[in-house]
Design an enzyme around this catalytic site. Structure first.
Site, PDB file in Angstrom:
ATOM      1  CE  LYS A 196     -44.157 -14.458  19.448  1.00 25.52           C
ATOM      2  NZ  LYS A 196     -45.024 -14.532  18.273  1.00 25.52           N
ATOM      3  CG  ASN A 223     -46.104 -16.903  15.223  1.00 24.45           C
ATOM      4  OD1 ASN A 223     -44.985 -16.741  15.646  1.00 24.45           O
ATOM      5  ND2 ASN A 223     -47.148 -17.085  16.019  1.00 24.45           N
TER       6      ASN A 223
END
Length: 619
Positions: free
Chosen positions: A414, A451
């Site tokens: 991110k 993730n």
């Protein structure tokens, strides 16, 4: 204890006496039958000849039975190896008797001995294998057992079937195999037929009334498991997978200890293997400090680092309970082999970080402490900055002053083209450690990955809770994708990065193809034993700060060459140190609303201070 030993000895003696008595009857019966078959046609045996031959054969049989341990074998598990032992013992006992006949009578009664040999093999082998047959067909074939389909008719599947047929207390009864290899079709392995291919699984399950499916291909790659599971998911049968062969061989688990298929099995790519030698060089015998040691990634780093026998592991965390848990786990696992130091401390406490580094003098630091929940940080931008930026700066500068050799920051995908507060603070944290690498003798690196399945705040625990509550499972958007990896994989990458570190790099894992969140939800529903219709999937819309697609490197950062299998080095740009420190020092003065706006707009600001922020974060 003595009483128990006495009972075991008595049981063994009874068993030995039974087998010796049974073999004695078979030996005498066989030679006398041979004599009576041939006597009408060849009057060759006198009473003394028959007596001496019988005694010789009896004695030699028991001698060779002892040599080949026929009385110590567990015949309920008998196989070809045990049959060969019987054949050798019988053959040598017949040969010994022939020698005695030659010495005593100057003749060998070959026809009688040949008939005796055949009767020995038949009767002794039959008496032993009858118990195996009884267990396989009367005990193992119990109707109360779950009818099971075995996927894979190779060595793994053969091992599973043999284990299930052997042990009476197994819960499964093998009914059929499936295998894609054409030459195995319609063959029988341990009496179980290869009934079709993987594509035939739904039909075979329905036809044979299968309750359980066991995937028994240890060498199968994850894409293969995913393909098989797609067929299994079309049925109502429960799907399980056999344990790893190395776990079976080392005695950690039994072949029959099947585990559930996990979402991790369906990721569709191989995990990263470690260069053990290079890791040992910088970890073994060293002092290692881990921040966020009670978290999902931090605790797994501690577990895996422990295998390399560091001298000391310093566990730093803000949560009392989580640090207590990993502390107790490591103490129980390594039992005094490693010095474990639990520390309750906040990385925002600059003085505390400098004190810890000065006291323990770690040679390696893994910085895993961070705020990482995207929507939550949208509402708490100041906390994201305090923890992710200033916390990293505190730990990094303390490490540099203490002379730490290697410092590894846990970053995030991110941080690429950030559209949210969390991603922006992670990108600034990357630049902080890159700048500290220039200004100190410590090698500072960052590790960027997607993730992590099962980590706190990830979608998997949320989906599981929603499934347990009866649904529906909430997914933000049907087209949203993410890169996924397992907690052990993420931890391995972090550890390996430390070995590869030269200073200033951003390491990125080649995470394969991104996964649709909706597909992950569907897999988890079926793995939990429900249908999609029973639980349901509800689309809730993209939350504040979320992207539809994640990136691991932007187009200016891509470095095609791998420095290690599945690991790349990013070419993330850097800025002048004075610009960076000026920008960071200005952050606390901003109010929460302005801070959030500026951080979120880092990717596309146009002028003034916003342009400086863009130069800092996107350079």
């Amino acid at each position: 204890m003595n009483k128990q030993r006495g009972e075991l000895l008595l049981t063994y003696q009874k068993r030995l006496s039974l087998l010796v008595g049974l073999d004695s009857v078979i030996v005498l019966f066989s030679i006398y039958i041979g004599y009576f078959i041939l006597h009408p046609y060849m009057n060759i045996y006198s009473a003394s000849t028959l007596f001496i031959s019988s005694v010789s054969l009896l004695a030699s049989h028991h001698l060779f039975a002892a040599i080949y341990k026929l009385y110590q074998k567990a015949w309920e598990y008998a196989s070809v190896r045990e049959l060969m032992a019987i054949a050798r013992a019988v053959t040598f006992s017949i040969a010994a008797t022939a020698i005695i006949q030659l010495v005593a009578f100057q003749d060998i009664y070959m026809r009688v001995l040949l008939i005796t040999w055949m009767l020995h093999i038949l009767l002794i082998g039959g008496s032993r294998f009858s118990w195996r047959l009884y267990r396989d067909h009367f005990i193992a074939g119990n109707n109360d057992k779950k009818r099971t389909l075995i996927v894979g008719a190779g060595s793994g599947g053969s091992m599973v079937v043999r284990q299930l047929l052997t042990y009476a207390d197994a819960d499964f009864f093998p009914v059929a195999f499936v295998d894609d290899e054409p030459r195995k079709q319609r063959l029988q392995i341990h009496g179980v037929t290869v009934a079709g291919t993987i594509a035939d699984i739904p039909d075979i399950v329905e036809k044979e009334h299968i309750d359980n499916i066991i995937i028994a291909i240890p060498s199968l790659e994850k894409k293969g498991i995913q393909h098989i599971y797609e067929q299994c998911a079309k049925t109502d049968a429960k799907t399980q997978i056999m344990p790893l062969i190395e776990d079976v061989m080392t005695g950690r688990v039994s072949v029959s200890q099947f585990r559930e298929v996990q979402v991790e099995d369906l990721l569709g790519r191989k995990p990263v293997d470690l260069d053990l030698e290079s890791i040992s060089e910088y970890v073994t015998g060293r002092t290692v400090l881990v921040t966020g040691a009670g978290g999902s990634i931090g605790s797994e780093i501690c577990r895996q680092i422990g295998m390399f026998q560091p001298d000391k592991i310093v566990l730093v965390g803000h949560g009392e309970n989580s640090i207590y848990q990993i502390d107790m786990e490591l103490r129980n696992r390594y039992k005094g082999m490693i010095d474990i130091i639990p520390i309750i401390g906040d990385i925002q406490d600059r003085e505390r970080m400098f004190s810890l580094m000065a006291e323990h003098r770690p040679e390696v630091v893994y910085h895993a402490a961070a705020h990482k929940h995207v929507p939550l940080m949208e509402y708490n931008p100041k906390e994201a900055v305090k923890n992710n930026v200033f916390g990293t700066k505190n730990v990094g500068e303390a490490a540099a002053v203490a002379g730490v050799k290697k410092f590894v920051l846990i970053s995030s995908d991110k941080a690429v083209n950030p559209t949210n507060v969390m991603g922006a603070t992670k990108r600034v944290a990357e630049m902080v450690i890159q700048q500290l690498d220039k200004e100190s003798n410590t090698s500072f690196v960052a590790v960027r990955f997607g993730n992590v399945l099962g980590s706190r705040g990830s979608v998997i625990p949320l989906f599981k809770k929603q499934i347990q509550a009866g649904g529906p499972v909430t997914v933000t958007h049907p087209d949203m994708t993410r890169y996924f990896m397992t907690i052990p994989e993420a931890s391995r990458l972090v550890i390996q990065a430390g070995a590869l570190a030269r200073g200033g790099e951003i390491f990125v894992l080649d995470m394969g193809e991104p996964v649709k969140i909706v597909d992950l939800a569907k897999n988890l529903i079926t793995l939990s034993g429900y249908t999609i219709e029973e639980i349901g999937i509800q689309f809730s819309g993209i939350r504040p700060g979320e992207k539809m697609y994640e990136e691991l490197l932007n187009e200016n950062e891509v470095h095609s060459k791998q420095v290690f299998p599945k690991i790349h080095i990013g070419k993330a740009g850097q800025v002048e140190g004075d610009v960076l420190w000026e920008f960071i020092n200005s952050l606390p003065a901003k109010n929460a609303k302005l801070l959030k706006e500026q951080l979120v707009e880092i990717a596309n600001t146009k002028s003034g201070l916003q342009r400086v922020m863009r130069e800092v974060v996107r350079s």
